[in-house]
Design an enzyme around this catalytic site. Structure first.
Site, PDB file in Angstrom:
ATOM      1  N   ASP A  55      55.272  71.484  67.137  1.00 16.18           N
ATOM      2  CA  ASP A  55      53.917  71.110  66.706  1.00 16.18           C
ATOM      3  C   ASP A  55      53.119  72.369  66.400  1.00 16.18           C
ATOM      4  O   ASP A  55      53.347  73.424  66.967  1.00 16.18           O
ATOM      5  CB  ASP A  55      53.209  70.214  67.715  1.00 16.18           C
ATOM      6  CG  ASP A  55      53.436  70.657  69.164  1.00 16.18           C
ATOM      7  OD1 ASP A  55      54.029  71.733  69.387  1.00 16.18           O
ATOM      8  OD2 ASP A  55      53.023  69.925  70.066  1.00 16.18           O
ATOM      9  N   GLU A  91      47.539  67.410  69.011  1.00 12.59           N
ATOM     10  CA  GLU A  91      46.331  67.272  69.839  1.00 12.59           C
ATOM     11  C   GLU A  91      45.607  65.989  69.438  1.00 12.59           C
ATOM     12  O   GLU A  91      45.372  65.736  68.254  1.00 12.59           O
ATOM     13  CB  GLU A  91      45.399  68.477  69.642  1.00 12.59           C
ATOM     14  CG  GLU A  91      45.999  69.815  70.042  1.00 12.59           C
ATOM     15  CD  GLU A  91      46.281  69.944  71.541  1.00 12.59           C
ATOM     16  OE1 GLU A  91      45.815  69.082  72.313  1.00 12.59           O
ATOM     17  OE2 GLU A  91      46.989  70.900  71.923  1.00 12.59           O
TER      18      GLU A  91
END
Lengths: 433, 433, 433, 433
Positions: D116, D184
């Site tokens: 990520d 997130e």
């Protein structure tokens, strides 16, 4: 010694089954077990036990969910008419229906056993397919029924008492038999703990029969019951005519509605599962009158006593604030409570060893039932003083009827099995300790 | 005498219109009318009045909805830059922007008149079709605009002051001119009442211009405004991670939601109409955080002061209890208030007689506007001491724009009419009393 | 003609008082006025009126708050035993206890009069200080009492019927006597309007006696009663064990609590006073069961029919949404309703002129009682078709007992006064129209 | 082969640390990783991978919590100015910042790895005690910071890519490197699953660095994260003047308050822990205006996807009903979501075996963090197709600063360790499968 115990158990089992059927026939709900408890006390006295009953073993301030004075009196009179022991009845009047019997050597360790005695507000089935009806020992007290097997527990307790007296010369310590009122609604155990009954117990055994487990299946040490608090809340405001003077009322229904929403909105707890339920709300009088009263029937639960305490404290805060918000007074009445408590694996293994020697048992896992047990109060007290406690479940299946239903029934074979198990375990524990 | 007054009014009207345009150009919101009030005070001093300004006429504890220290200071500096009177500015620093001027014979009766001075947080239209923009006196203070006509009121007050000085030898008593800050949001009047400004007034006159009534239409004595309380409520709980520790929070948003519902559920009052509104709620921080704070912007209203007091007291009780329910603290800040007060018909008739003599007025009914006015605090004080009070509405239509809109405008013809009416009425009242 | 009417009224008054006492003795609550209504119908038939009773004058779909089938049947049998008219009883079975009688010239105008017949669920005082008990006509139907004077109204109706027959040759139009069931709880009038009973009425007269006004005091045209809607709401969700399966329930109590708060939070209406009350809430079963049902007893009111309609529509929306929120079904049952309606001043003056001619009356203001009357349904229908209606209040004081109390009593002198007033007014109206 | 991999990892580690510092310096929040992702894509292309980026690997309809068009454009322009790859930037415009690179033999099994790339809205510390500041690679994008280590993950991914190319001749299958945006807020993974990116993966590896575990401590297969739904709810009613026309409003704040209470009152679920939080509520405009809008920021969680789905569905029902209750419309926007998923123990053991061979790792338990991870979407997809997945945690401690704080830092030693582990595991898995 196991063999001797088994032999006695078999010999007396018909008599003990008779006790069970007698208790079943005269079923009594919590705090009104006057006939049952007085006859238990009388029998234990006959067997030579030191027997204490009434206020000495029931702390009044710790009783919960006690019926009204009128109900207690009516049940007490009925117990006298139905053959209760007159002497003990006097001690128990007013709802002090606990009995504790002890014998043995006070110098040694003490093994305690708990037997609960109360029935339920269930109307017993009367068809021929229901064994108690067919055999003639269905409850004669209409609307009251032993639909959870506590009659069986009580009879087992008397059987164990008899076996242990017979082998009493072998006892290397002390035995304490505890007959508890009002387990249903988790109302009674706290009052016996409060009276100090558990304070000298080193090993504590409890046992519950299950109608849906095969006879002889056994969980040696059950865990995972919810801690719980049962309580009623009474909000009192003041009425006013809803058309001509709405501002003069103190609306108890608005307070209750505010409380209901906020009770269910009490936050989840990191430490484990929690529950809250307002099971019943009754508020108000006439359509055009600002509701002056509201009555809420509430329970909280928690995976641990800590979680349940959190839920209960939050609930009280919610109710107090909702009352204040609407100018109402609040009265909270405790109606029952249980703690969370785990069986000690060490003790469960000891019982297991005895049981497997005796035979007749098949071990099984003890999945949590999702319910609550106030035996946890007794376990917690014993454990907090360094003792060991275990709560067993034993199968006793006749058919498929569940607990608390009107055609609930129990396989009486379990009586002999359980008597032998508890008596042998007692001897074993005192021998080796 | 009426004729003399009319003549003076006409003669000075261009100058007074100039005052109005100056105030309009430098519009200031409530409690920051530093430039306006200091120039008013200076002018009144020049005219020979006894002038009191600042803390002597504004009781600090009774002020409501005062901006922050920083805002007050910034506006005060701006006023200095925009030509405020340096001497009076010092007295008014910190938001004490009231002025009271008196003259005449203290042995006689006292006629009081109230003029409010504050503007609104509205951004003024700047197109050529908007007269103030076209004529070059649109507000230079961006986001602040005289969109309710208080600039006109203030100018009228100075005009009346001048007329009465000129005919001063005819005064058979005393005149008291009261220039009030912060009428918008009903925040200022109470502090002048609290300072005792109204305690020697026998006749009290107030006047508001209306952009949607034809110029010269007049309601001699208005009634029916709501009593009102404006307040903010701040709930403070404590944050917690909503995933890992929800039980550790004190949820201010839940407290606020509980309050909002119960505020709107405050019962109706037999004695008359009531209102409640939570106009704004801002609560919480992050999505995964139990909301630690909530801010509510609230108002109550009542057809009478009694009804509004009931609403306010109930509201406070609801908020306090909601805070307690969720372990939060509560802070309530008063932001404004008005009372209900009716004009005295006797005084309204007196004014009416003068007005009809002067000419230029067409009477009209005074339907309640549904709004509130803090002049009611002054009326109530005068009436409670045996005096008489009336609140007039006067039409001053230019086009169709409503109050509090960015193209609001007033027909300046009203200035001359109103100056003459107030001055003649004053003379009339003192003559005959 | 007034004199002749007065003379007849006096002559028959003892007989009519007898009717009243008979109705009082056999008091029947709304929709069960089988004996009363059947005897009224029989008497009107004897007097030569065209009489219609039962389903022809009661529209089934418009009835509200009708008792259960079992209650209706039990009351019907009791009426038969207590001397009801067998023939009419058959027409009324099932709760169709309305009667309409007419006579006169259908070519002329029609004067309608309404008389309500139902008693209340009040247990009548039995002490000697209570005149009906002392005189031997207290209610023999335990728990049912004429505690609001409808027995008097019914008797007056029969008296008026007799007077008008006697002077019938002078009638220049038509008379319609309407005997209505179930005014208490505002349940009956709508069904007679629904059946078209009012559709040919040009002048409508109604009258209520008041035990706390001096005998003969009269309000010629009363106004200001609240429009109202009375209804019950039943929420049905589904139960679940609150400990082991809380997520499986559909919690009707949570739905109800949400509804209660939001019902009381329905906004105020600019057009006038409004009211809402949840007078009773009953929800849930056991403490540990998610509440599967909730029953709310509700009423709304409004200063006008518009305001009440707003309240009712909002209330239904709140209840529907609260049910949907918690996966519950909702059933709303209309239990009663009244409209707001004002008496026509023109008609009130006509009655007043007659009354003052007859003598015995003292006019008084008609302050709103804060209550509701379903005669408003009839007034509205007549007024909407161009007719005139008025509702009178007449004093008939014996002592201090209020309406709806167990020692309520009425001065029987009012009967003669009222009969003469209604009969003379009828003649007057038909003469001059 | 392990040795060769380790050697390459050590050789290239300085370069890879350079990548990490570059990404750190130009931190970009979720869906705006234009510079990062375009440079990643360019580098992978240079290494010889088949590279797909933009809409081919991001399904638009499955994106959640995407910033506004304006924000996306501004960030895109900034990326161009900060040296993003022009060609790939075009593909990614509008927030399609995913990259997938593959190489190897499509006949064999496929090993997938997820990295990520997004940063957080945190302002980075600028003191000398903060290593990135001291070393000159602190974020130049004010208010945006890699405070959770995704810069490290991205760099590791590029390192693994390089190692595997170098040993590529040994690859007995296929490698798929997945660079994901917007982890997130758990917003991005679903859109890559939706695009089919995971549909051919047999073994899926994910890894997260932890600043509070000692460097080299490793949990081979983490479990127990909550499934979660993040969403915003917008209620729109209509405004009205709270004084003069309260009944004309549709009060979105009342709807919101009703929703808030009922959201928190959603029942507990037997199957496991649940959570609900309204983290923020913003409603209303002026004090005297019925609130026309309310915005709620909400999240639900569940120990399992089933429990979370229950919470989410109940929450939607509550919000829809609360809107309907107050005549409001409702719009719900999904802002993020994660599932519950457990690592496959079988795969975790395989990785563990490789890791222990390589050395440098100390196994540790993986206590649930109480948080959520959207890698679970990818795991669930692979597992549902018969593949295996594991999510590892690796310690990389520098000091004590926690994740999401402005002085968060990572021990860069972890980069070499992790590159070697992932590369060796890939070879191992393809060798033996």
């Amino acid at each position: 010694m196991d063999d001797r115990v088994k032999a006695i158990a078999e010999r007396i089992s018909e008599k003990v089954v008779g006790y069970r059927r007698d208790f079943h026939r005269y079923a009594e709900v919590g705090w009104t077990e006057f006939r049952t408890a007085s006859l238990v006390a009388r029998r234990l006295l006959e067997l030579g036990y030191d027997v204490e009953a009434g206020r000495g073993v029931i702390r009044e301030a710790d009783r919960m969910g006690v019926p009204s004075h009128d109900v207690l009196e009516a049940c007490w009179r009925r117990a006298r008419e139905q053959g209760g022991d007159v002497e003990f009845l006097d001690l128990m009047r007013g709802g002090f229906t606990g009995v504790v019997a002890s014998c043995g050597d006070a110098q040694g360790k003490t093994v305690g056993m708990r037997f609960d005695m109360d029935a339920l507000e269930v109307t017993e089935a009367d068809g021929a397919e229901h064994p108690p009806a067919r055999e003639g020992f269905a409850s004669v007290n209409h609307g009251v029924m032993h639909a959870c097997g506590h009659d069986v527990h009580t009879a087992i307790g008397l059987g164990v008492a008899e076996i242990l007296r017979e082998v009493g010369d072998s006892l290397r310590g002390r035995v304490k038999l505890i007959f508890q009122p009002a387990e249903e609604g988790v109302r009674g155990a706290r009052s016996m703990v409060g009276a100090g009954v558990l304070d000298d117990v080193d090993f504590l055994l409890g046992l519950h029969v299950y109608s849906r487990w095969k006879t002889g299946q056994i969980a040696w040490g059950m865990n995972g019951g919810f801690a719980t608090s049962k309580f009623d809340a009474e909000l009192r405001g003041s009425p006013a005519h809803a058309g001509s003077a709405p501002h003069e009322g103190n609306n108890a229904l608005l307070a209750a509605a505010t409380a209901v929403l906020n009770l269910h909105a009490i936050p989840r707890h990191r430490a484990g599962a929690s529950r809250i339920n307002v099971g019943r709300l009754t508020a108000g009088t006439g359509r055009n009158v600002v509701s002056p009263t509201a009555h809420l029937v509430v329970e909280t639960r928690g995976a641990t006593t800590t979680v349940n305490d959190f839920m209960y404290e939050q609930a009280v805060r919610v109710l107090e604030s909702a009352a204040a918000m609407h100018g109402c007074t609040l009265e909270i009445r405790e109606m029952g409570a249980a703690q969370s408590a785990d069986s000690d694996p060490e003790l469960a293994e000891r019982v297991s060893a005895v049981g497997m020697r005796l035979g007749g048992f098949t071990p099984r896992d003890s999945a949590p039932t999702g319910g609550s047990e106030d035996f946890t109060y007794m376990m917690t007290r014993v454990q907090s003083r360094g003792g060991l406690a275990t709560h067993m479940g034993v199968g006793a299946r006749t058919g498929g009827a569940g607990h608390h239903t009107s055609d609930f029934d129990i396989d009486e074979e379990v009586i002999s099995l359980a008597m032998a198990l508890l008596a042998s375990t007692t001897l074993d524990l005192l021998d080796s300790s």
